[in-house]
Motif scaffolding. Structure first.
Motif, PDB file in Angstrom:
ATOM      1  N   ILE A 222      10.795   5.890   3.763  1.00 45.33           N
ATOM      2  CA  ILE A 222      10.365   6.458   2.485  1.00 45.33           C
ATOM      3  C   ILE A 222      10.741   7.937   2.421  1.00 45.33           C
ATOM      4  O   ILE A 222      11.282   8.411   1.418  1.00 45.33           O
ATOM      5  N   ARG A 223      10.472   8.675   3.498  1.00 43.53           N
ATOM      6  CA  ARG A 223      10.771  10.113   3.534  1.00 43.53           C
ATOM      7  C   ARG A 223      12.250  10.368   3.308  1.00 43.53           C
ATOM      8  O   ARG A 223      12.636  11.231   2.524  1.00 43.53           O
ATOM      9  N   ARG A 224      13.097   9.595   3.982  1.00 43.29           N
ATOM     10  CA  ARG A 224      14.549   9.781   3.816  1.00 43.29           C
ATOM     11  C   ARG A 224      14.995   9.459   2.396  1.00 43.29           C
ATOM     12  O   ARG A 224      15.856  10.135   1.838  1.00 43.29           O
ATOM     13  N   ALA A 225      14.438   8.401   1.817  1.00 39.59           N
ATOM     14  CA  ALA A 225      14.809   8.039   0.444  1.00 39.59           C
ATOM     15  C   ALA A 225      14.416   9.145  -0.531  1.00 39.59           C
ATOM     16  O   ALA A 225      15.184   9.485  -1.433  1.00 39.59           O
ATOM     17  N   VAL A 226      13.243   9.714  -0.352  1.00 39.11           N
ATOM     18  CA  VAL A 226      12.796  10.795  -1.248  1.00 39.11           C
ATOM     19  C   VAL A 226      13.696  12.011  -1.091  1.00 39.11           C
ATOM     20  O   VAL A 226      14.139  12.596  -2.078  1.00 39.11           O
ATOM     21  N   ARG A 227      13.974  12.387   0.145  1.00 37.28           N
ATOM     22  CA  ARG A 227      14.805  13.577   0.382  1.00 37.28           C
ATOM     23  C   ARG A 227      16.234  13.393  -0.103  1.00 37.28           C
ATOM     24  O   ARG A 227      16.866  14.343  -0.536  1.00 37.28           O
ATOM     25  N   ALA A 228      16.747  12.162  -0.024  1.00 30.84           N
ATOM     26  CA  ALA A 228      18.113  11.883  -0.469  1.00 30.84           C
ATOM     27  C   ALA A 228      18.169  11.546  -1.960  1.00 30.84           C
ATOM     28  O   ALA A 228      19.219  11.186  -2.466  1.00 30.84           O
ATOM     29  N   ARG A 229      17.045  11.646  -2.636  1.00 34.30           N
ATOM     30  CA  ARG A 229      16.938  11.326  -4.067  1.00 34.30           C
ATOM     31  C   ARG A 229      17.321   9.872  -4.356  1.00 34.30           C
ATOM     32  O   ARG A 229      17.991   9.577  -5.346  1.00 34.30           O
ATOM     33  N   ARG A 230      16.879   8.988  -3.474  1.00 34.62           N
ATOM     34  CA  ARG A 230      17.121   7.556  -3.644  1.00 34.62           C
ATOM     35  C   ARG A 230      15.806   6.794  -3.721  1.00 34.62           C
ATOM     36  O   ARG A 230      15.736   5.617  -3.370  1.00 34.62           O
ATOM     37  N   ALA A 231      14.763   7.473  -4.164  1.00 34.00           N
ATOM     38  CA  ALA A 231      13.445   6.839  -4.251  1.00 34.00           C
ATOM     39  C   ALA A 231      13.453   5.683  -5.232  1.00 34.00           C
ATOM     40  O   ALA A 231      12.813   4.655  -5.004  1.00 34.00           O
ATOM     41  N   LYS A 232      14.188   5.796  -6.331  1.00 32.22           N
ATOM     42  CA  LYS A 232      14.255   4.731  -7.337  1.00 32.22           C
ATOM     43  C   LYS A 232      14.877   3.465  -6.735  1.00 32.22           C
ATOM     44  O   LYS A 232      14.397   2.360  -6.960  1.00 32.22           O
ATOM     45  N   LEU A 233      15.936   3.650  -5.958  1.00 29.03           N
ATOM     46  CA  LEU A 233      16.601   2.513  -5.312  1.00 29.03           C
ATOM     47  C   LEU A 233      15.656   1.848  -4.305  1.00 29.03           C
ATOM     48  O   LEU A 233      15.531   0.617  -4.284  1.00 29.03           O
ATOM     49  N   LEU A 234      14.980   2.649  -3.493  1.00 27.66           N
ATOM     50  CA  LEU A 234      14.033   2.084  -2.533  1.00 27.66           C
ATOM     51  C   LEU A 234      12.900   1.364  -3.257  1.00 27.66           C
ATOM     52  O   LEU A 234      12.492   0.272  -2.865  1.00 27.66           O
ATOM     53  N   CYS A 235      12.417   1.947  -4.333  1.00 29.28           N
ATOM     54  CA  CYS A 235      11.345   1.329  -5.117  1.00 29.28           C
ATOM     55  C   CYS A 235      11.769  -0.058  -5.596  1.00 29.28           C
ATOM     56  O   CYS A 235      11.023  -1.030  -5.466  1.00 29.28           O
ATOM     57  N   ALA A 236      12.978  -0.163  -6.114  1.00 32.55           N
ATOM     58  CA  ALA A 236      13.479  -1.447  -6.619  1.00 32.55           C
ATOM     59  C   ALA A 236      13.601  -2.473  -5.500  1.00 32.55           C
ATOM     60  O   ALA A 236      13.245  -3.647  -5.672  1.00 32.55           O
ATOM     61  N   ARG A 237      14.076  -2.045  -4.328  1.00 31.96           N
ATOM     62  CA  ARG A 237      14.215  -2.978  -3.201  1.00 31.96           C
ATOM     63  C   ARG A 237      12.851  -3.473  -2.711  1.00 31.96           C
ATOM     64  O   ARG A 237      12.675  -4.643  -2.415  1.00 31.96           O
ATOM     65  N   VAL A 238      11.891  -2.543  -2.628  1.00 35.91           N
ATOM     66  CA  VAL A 238      10.553  -2.934  -2.186  1.00 35.91           C
ATOM     67  C   VAL A 238       9.905  -3.836  -3.242  1.00 35.91           C
ATOM     68  O   VAL A 238       9.212  -4.798  -2.908  1.00 35.91           O
ATOM     69  N   ALA A 239      10.152  -3.570  -4.519  1.00 35.56           N
ATOM     70  CA  ALA A 239       9.593  -4.398  -5.590  1.00 35.56           C
ATOM     71  C   ALA A 239      10.082  -5.840  -5.471  1.00 35.56           C
ATOM     72  O   ALA A 239       9.313  -6.787  -5.699  1.00 35.56           O
ATOM     73  N   GLU A 240      11.345  -6.029  -5.093  1.00 29.58           N
ATOM     74  CA  GLU A 240      11.863  -7.388  -4.895  1.00 29.58           C
ATOM     75  C   GLU A 240      11.139  -8.087  -3.748  1.00 29.58           C
ATOM     76  O   GLU A 240      10.806  -9.272  -3.844  1.00 29.58           O
ATOM     77  N   ARG A 241      10.879  -7.346  -2.686  1.00 30.17           N
ATOM     78  CA  ARG A 241      10.158  -7.931  -1.546  1.00 30.17           C
ATOM     79  C   ARG A 241       8.715  -8.252  -1.902  1.00 30.17           C
ATOM     80  O   ARG A 241       8.168  -9.262  -1.468  1.00 30.17           O
ATOM     81  N   VAL A 242       8.096  -7.395  -2.697  1.00 28.82           N
ATOM     82  CA  VAL A 242       6.718  -7.639  -3.150  1.00 28.82           C
ATOM     83  C   VAL A 242       6.678  -8.893  -4.011  1.00 28.82           C
ATOM     84  O   VAL A 242       5.780  -9.721  -3.892  1.00 28.82           O
ATOM     85  N   ALA A 243       7.677  -9.043  -4.888  1.00 29.29           N
ATOM     86  CA  ALA A 243       7.726 -10.219  -5.754  1.00 29.29           C
ATOM     87  C   ALA A 243       7.865 -11.502  -4.947  1.00 29.29           C
ATOM     88  O   ALA A 243       7.297 -12.533  -5.299  1.00 29.29           O
ATOM     89  N   ALA A 244       8.595 -11.430  -3.849  1.00 26.57           N
ATOM     90  CA  ALA A 244       8.811 -12.617  -3.020  1.00 26.57           C
ATOM     91  C   ALA A 244       7.622 -12.898  -2.093  1.00 26.57           C
ATOM     92  O   ALA A 244       7.516 -13.987  -1.543  1.00 26.57           O
ATOM     93  N   ASP A 245       6.747 -11.933  -1.913  1.00 26.86           N
ATOM     94  CA  ASP A 245       5.592 -12.087  -1.020  1.00 26.86           C
ATOM     95  C   ASP A 245       4.504 -12.872  -1.736  1.00 26.86           C
ATOM     96  O   ASP A 245       4.074 -12.512  -2.825  1.00 26.86           O
TER      97      ASP A 245
END
Length: 158
Positions: free
Chosen positions: A83-106
């Motif tokens: 999460i820290r790396r995604a925020v610092r690299a300004r890729r939080a939106k991309l990480l959010c979308a990937r985690v959302a897919e995993r949440v949907a499948a859970d």
């Protein structure tokens, strides 16, 4: 050669070792360094840190924890670093979308409708106190939203 001159190299080497052992305690600002350290994590007063987290929300707006294995793997520190790396690299939106897919499948998290990647500021002196002593200790002092995304509707829960 006289005895004091023969001992001079040994005395010099000893003095250098003593100086090397004492030197980390004199550094300003303190920092951790191998092999010599003044253990700044324990010896300095720390500021209120910002922690990067992913939080789930249900339809009523209630917060829910997102397990580390939905972010990276079961290791909490690796998920936090992801999460820290995604925020610092300004890729939080991309990480959010990937985690959302995993949440949907859970199967256990069907009630989560959206996620937020947040930076939360805490006071470390009160965070771990007993909630009866300080009920607001674990409450963030400040929250900054870095990304927000919807959890897609899984085919089996629609």
């Amino acid at each position: 050669m006289s005895a004091p001159l023969r001992r001079a190299p040994a005395l010099l080497v000893s003095a250098l070792f003593v100086a090397a052992a004492v030197w980390p305690a004199l550094r300003e600002p303190p920092r951790d360094s191998f092999p010599l350290s003044n253990y700044p994590m324990f010896s300095t007063v720390r500021d209120k840190p910002w922690l990067d987290v992913i939080v789930g929300f249900d339809a009523e707006g209630e917060e829910h924890e997102i397990r580390p294995n939905l972010v990276a793997n079961i290791e909490v520190m690796q998920a936090a670093q992801t999460i820290r790396r995604a925020v610092r690299a300004r890729r939080a939106k991309l990480l959010c979308a990937r985690v959302a897919e995993r949440v949907a499948a859970d199967g256990e998290l069907g009630h989560i409708v959206r996620l937020e990647v947040q930076r939360r500021r805490f006071d470390p002196r009160t965070y771990f106190l007993d909630p009866e002593v300080d009920p607001d200790g674990a409450t963030p002092l400040a929250v900054r939203r870095k990304a927000r995304c919807r959890v897609p509707v899984a085919k089996d829960r629609s």
